[in-house]
Scaffold this active site. Structure first.
Site, mmCIF file in Angstrom:
data_model
loop_
_atom_site.group_PDB
_atom_site.id
_atom_site.type_symbol
_atom_site.label_atom_id
_atom_site.label_comp_id
_atom_site.label_asym_id
_atom_site.label_seq_id
_atom_site.Cartn_x
_atom_site.Cartn_y
_atom_site.Cartn_z
ATOM 1 N N GLU A 1 17.106 5.759 1.077
ATOM 2 C CA GLU A 1 16.944 6.154 -0.320
ATOM 3 C C GLU A 1 18.067 5.597 -1.187
ATOM 4 O OE1 GLU A 1 14.480 7.409 -1.858
ATOM 5 O OE2 GLU A 1 13.282 7.751 -0.066
ATOM 6 N N TYR B 1 17.606 12.910 -7.932
ATOM 7 C CA TYR B 1 16.566 12.194 -7.207
ATOM 8 C C TYR B 1 16.859 12.139 -5.710
ATOM 9 C CZ TYR B 1 13.974 8.622 -4.892
ATOM 10 O OH TYR B 1 13.205 7.988 -3.963
ATOM 11 N N ASP C 1 10.755 8.646 -8.464
ATOM 12 C CA ASP C 1 11.428 7.350 -8.600
ATOM 13 C C ASP C 1 10.616 6.515 -9.592
ATOM 14 O OD1 ASP C 1 9.193 6.470 -7.195
ATOM 15 O OD2 ASP C 1 10.338 5.403 -5.659
ATOM 16 N N CYS D 1 -0.877 0.989 -7.860
ATOM 17 C CA CYS D 1 -0.633 1.293 -9.277
ATOM 18 C C CYS D 1 0.544 0.466 -9.776
ATOM 19 C CB CYS D 1 -0.359 2.793 -9.436
ATOM 20 S SG CYS D 1 -0.520 3.392 -11.135
ATOM 21 N N CYS E 1 -7.173 -0.386 -9.941
ATOM 22 C CA CYS E 1 -7.746 0.954 -10.118
ATOM 23 C C CYS E 1 -8.956 1.215 -9.208
ATOM 24 C CB CYS E 1 -8.128 1.169 -11.580
ATOM 25 S SG CYS E 1 -6.702 1.127 -12.699
ATOM 26 N N CYS F 1 -7.820 2.697 -5.998
ATOM 27 C CA CYS F 1 -6.925 3.852 -6.083
ATOM 28 C C CYS F 1 -7.645 5.140 -5.683
ATOM 29 C CB CYS F 1 -6.388 3.990 -7.503
ATOM 30 S SG CYS F 1 -5.284 5.405 -7.695
ATOM 31 N N CYS G 1 -7.443 9.986 -13.124
ATOM 32 C CA CYS G 1 -6.443 9.265 -13.897
ATOM 33 C C CYS G 1 -6.865 9.144 -15.361
ATOM 34 C CB CYS G 1 -6.224 7.877 -13.302
ATOM 35 S SG CYS G 1 -4.971 6.920 -14.178
#
Length: 346
Positions: free
Chosen positions: A43, A126, A144, A196, A203, A206, A212
Site C-alpha cells: 500500500e 487511507y 484510493d 472503469c 462499461c 462492468c 452506475c
C-alpha cells in the site's frame, strides 16, 4: 442510493472479483490469511506509483527484508537506496520508522485497528483503512484514486475535485459491506484499474453498470470532475559531476526537504534563473555540457545544467563512489538521469 443498492453493489462486485482478481505478489490466494507486512508495504509503495513499477521492486524488497523485524534492523542508507526511483522519499523514511516502532512497541506485530494504525509513522487515513480492511478484515472505508473514480461515477458526483472527496468518501461508506471489506476494497481498486478507466471506461464489461448513474448520463468519462490545475512553477539548477580517477563525488542531501537523506550528485540552489556555477562543491575547471536534464516534481518542474570537472586530490566531504558501481548508490531519478548523460558523453 438506498440500502437495497448496497447489496446491488457489493454482491455483483465481489462475484466479479472472485473470477477476475489480479494476481499480484502481495496478495494471497482466496481463503488464505494475508500477511500484514506485505499488505502494508504494498500500500505504501503503490501510493502515486504504478503496479508495473512496484511489482519487481516489491519482490526485491521482500527478498531483502521479509519481515517487520528485518526492516527494523536495516540501515537507513540501505533503505533509502533501495527506494530510489520510487519517488516521494518520505515514504521510505516512514516505512523504516514504523517498522522500528512496531518492533519496539508492538512486539513485532502490526496493530489491527484503524485507530491504532493511524498512530504509527506514515499511516494516514487511507493507509490505515486499507491495511485494517485487507490485512485484518476490518470494515473500513478505503478510497484510493481508482475507488474515487468508480464511486464518483456510480453516484454521478459532479462537484469538482478535490472538494468532492468528502462526498465520495461518504458514498463509499454506504456501499462498503460488513463482510469481506478487504476483498471489496481490492475489488474496487481492480475495477478502477481494469474496467472503469479514466478515459475509456469499458462499461459493457462492468459488473456495476446496472447501478452506475454516470453511465446513464452517456458520458461516464466526465466523472470525476476535475478542477483545472494551475501551471507548475519552473526552476533551474546545476548538477555537478566531480570526478577523481574512476570515482565521482556523491553527497547526502539534508534530512529535511525534497529528496531528504538521499545520496545525490552535488547541486546548488534551484531558482527561477539558471544559477551557472554558483555553489559548486569546489573550485575547479568546470565544463558545462550542452545537454541538460529535465524533471517534474509534484509542485514544480526543473531544468538542470550539468557541469563536469576532475580533481587530483580527494575532498573530505561526501563520498567518492566508484563510477562502475554507481547503480548501487540508489540515486534519485533526477540524479540518475544526469549520471547517464555524463557517462554517455564520456
Amino acid at each position: 442510493m438506498d440500502a437495497k443498492h448496497r447489496i446491488d453493489i457489493a454482491t455483483p462486485l465481489l462475484d466479479w472479483y472472485d473470477r477476475h482478481r489480479r494476481d499480484l505478489p502481495w496478495r494471497t490466494a482466496a481463503g488464505e490469511t494475508p500477511d500484514p507486512y506485505r499488505v502494508w508495504l504494498s500500500e505504501v509503495m503503490l501510493q502515486q506509483t504504478t503496479v508495473a513499477t512496484v511489482r519487481p521492486r516489491f519482490t526485491e524488497w521482500t527478498r531483502r527484508w521479509p519481515t517487520f523485524a528485518d526492516l527494523a534492523a536495516a540501515d537507513e542508507a540501505d533503505v533509502m537506496a533501495a527506494w530510489a526511483g520510487l519517488g516521494y522519499y518520505a515514504r521510505a523514511r516512514n516505512l523504516l520508522a514504523a517498522a522500528r516502532t512496531i518492533a519496539a512497541a508492538h512486539g513485532g506485530q502490526l496493530p489491527d485497528t484503524e485507530a491504532a494504525l493511524r498512530a504509527l509513522p506514515g499511516f494516514g487515513d487511507y493507509t490505515a483503512a486499507a491495511v485494517a480492511a485487507i490485512a485484518f478484515g476490518r470494515r473500513a472505508v478505503v478510497v484510493d484514486a481508482n475507488v474515487e473514480r468508480v464511486v464518483a461515477r456510480l453516484f454521478a458526483i459532479d462537484a469538482p475535485l478535490p472538494g468532492a472527496r468528502k462526498a465520495i468518501r461518504a458514498a463509499t461508506d454506504t456501499i462498503t459491506p460488513d463482510d469481506r471489506a478487504g476483498d471489496f476494497a481490492q475489488a474496487m481498486m481492480d475495477l478502477g484499474a481494469g474496467i472503469c478507466s479514466p478515459r475509456r471506461p469499458r462499461c459493457l464489461l462492468c459488473p456495476l453498470n446496472h447501478a452506475c448513474l454516470a453511465q446513464a448520463t452517456g458520458a461516464p468519462e466526465a466523472f470525476p470532475v476535475k478542477k483545472l490545475k494551475a501551471e507548475r512553477p519552473h526552476r533551474h539548477g546545476t548538477i555537478f559531476w566531480l570526478q577523481h580517477g574512476e570515482a565521482v563525488l556523491l553527497v547526502r542531501r539534508p534530512e529535511k526537504g525534497l529528496l531528504g537523506g538521499m545520496r545525490a550528485l552535488p547541486t546548488g540552489a534551484w531558482s527561477e534563473e539558471p544559477p551557472g556555477l554558483a555553489d559548486a562543491p569546489v573550485a575547479a575547471e568546470w565544463r558545462m555540457l550542452d545537454e541538460r536534464v529535465e524533471h517534474g516534481f509534484t509542485h514544480f518542474t526543473i531544468d538542470l545544467s550539468i557541469a563536469v570537472a576532475r580533481v587530483e586530490s580527494l575532498l573530505n566531504d561526501g563520498e567518492w563512489w566508484p563510477i562502475v558501481r554507481l547503480h548501487e548508490a540508489g540515486l534519485p531519478t533526477l540524479f540518475a538521469k544526469a549520471a547517464d548523460v555524463v557517462r554517455r558523453r564520456a
